[in-house]
Design a protein around this motif. Structure first.
Motif, short mmCIF file in Angstrom:
data_model
loop_
_atom_site.label_atom_id
_atom_site.label_comp_id
_atom_site.label_asym_id
_atom_site.label_seq_id
_atom_site.Cartn_x
_atom_site.Cartn_y
_atom_site.Cartn_z
N GLN A 1 0.82 -1.20 0.00
CA GLN A 1 0.00 0.00 0.00
C GLN A 1 0.86 1.26 0.00
N ALA A 2 1.95 1.25 0.78
CA ALA A 2 2.83 2.41 0.81
C ALA A 2 3.46 2.65 -0.57
N ASP B 1 0.86 4.15 -2.90
CA ASP B 1 0.73 5.59 -2.63
C ASP B 1 1.94 6.37 -3.15
N GLU C 1 1.50 6.75 -6.85
CA GLU C 1 0.52 7.78 -7.18
C GLU C 1 1.14 9.17 -7.10
N ARG C 2 1.97 9.38 -6.07
CA ARG C 2 2.62 10.68 -5.93
C ARG C 2 3.64 10.91 -7.06
N GLY D 1 5.84 11.49 -1.84
CA GLY D 1 6.05 10.14 -2.34
C GLY D 1 7.25 9.47 -1.69
N TYR E 1 6.42 8.10 1.64
CA TYR E 1 5.79 6.78 1.54
C TYR E 1 6.84 5.69 1.29
N TYR F 1 -2.26 1.37 6.13
CA TYR F 1 -2.28 2.64 5.40
C TYR F 1 -1.44 3.68 6.13
N TYR G 1 0.23 7.51 6.48
CA TYR G 1 0.08 8.92 6.11
C TYR G 1 1.28 9.67 6.68
N PRO H 1 -7.75 4.62 5.02
CA PRO H 1 -7.34 5.98 4.60
C PRO H 1 -8.53 6.93 4.68
N LYS I 1 -8.69 10.57 3.05
CA LYS I 1 -8.67 10.80 1.61
C LYS I 1 -9.94 11.50 1.12
#
Length: 263
Positions: free
Chosen positions: A63-64, A67, A70-71, A98, A101, A154, A156, A174, A177
């Protein structure tokens, strides 16, 4: 003779104006180039880190890395569109998020997270989770932890979300979000925020102290159990929280009446 001197004076003034204008353009161009290079440096570092890591079967690591990816994509799109130093700074911030993460993924894998990163905007004020935390909100369990686990996959990195500080840490969902996408806190996410981070909720033994002075949440602001929190709004024991709305902790919330416009 007088007209000649006047003409020289006018020519000199025009020359100064032109010279300052050229100097200003060159300076702005250099600042823009520097901002672009700084953003590119973190963006390229993020891409290299993602390529060298594999999530395996660990849910928190996968998951990290999702993420972080995505960044990476978002930072690339921001770089393509950027035409000002501020826009390049936003791309840099996205790339740094990013990389945060990536550090979380490496920590979950038991690897050295690597060198410290420049702090993200609002990260210091948001603080970090320092103890396990589990709350029930409308019959649903939410957990927060300083360490990754199967039930808190998750991550953050911490920061301000729609005017409220969400601490860095690992969460079961999350839930923040929704506020990031919508730009405002819905009733559900606001309830989760208050349940996880307000001493008025939960097990009664959840004391913050002064941001890490013996509590579950360590950070860089002032938040005590009686109610003073300087991190984006005014929260006192009487109940005023200005973080996008008015929160009357004197009795309207928690005593049963929750209005869509008073929170």
């Amino acid at each position: 003779m007088g007209w000649f001197l006047l003409g020289l004076l006018v020519i000199g003034m025009v020359g100064l104006v032109v010279g300052f204008s050229i100097f200003g353009r060159k300076r702005r161009a250099q600042e823009l180039a520097d901002a672009r290079e700084d953003a590119l440096r973190w963006y390229e570092r993020l891409g290299g880190q993602i390529m060298n890591l594999s999530g395996g079967d660990d849910a928190a690591v996968k998951q990290a890395l999702v993420d972080a990816g995505e960044r990476y994509n978002a930072a690339g799109a921001q770089l393509d569109r950027a035409t000002s130093a501020k826009q390049y700074a936003l791309a840099r911030e996205t790339a740094l998020e990013g990389l945060a993460y990536v550090r979380a993924a490496r920590t979950a894998m038991g690897l050295d997270p690597g060198p410290e990163l420049p702090p993200l905007a609002g990260q210091r004020a948001a603080g970090a989770i320092t103890k396990e935390r589990e709350v029930d909100v409308q019959g649903h369990q939410y957990r927060a932890s300083p360490q990754p686990a199967g039930d808190t996959p998750y991550y953050y990195p911490g920061g301000m979300v729609s005017g409220r500080p969400v601490p860095s840490g690992w969460y079961s969902e999350p839930w923040w979000k929704t506020a990031l996408v919508a730009g405002a806190w819905g009733v559900g996410t606001a309830l989760v925020f208050d349940a996880l981070f307000s001493p008025a909720w939960g097990d009664g033994g959840y004391g913050f102290g002064a941001f890490g002075g013996g509590g579950d949440w360590g950070g860089g602001g002032d938040y005590d159990a009686s109610g003073d929190f300087d991190g984006g709004g005014d929260f006192d024991g009487g109940g005023d929280f200005d973080g996008g709305g008015d929160f009357d902790g004197g009795g309207d919330f928690g005593g049963g009446d929750f209005g869509g416009g008073d929170f």
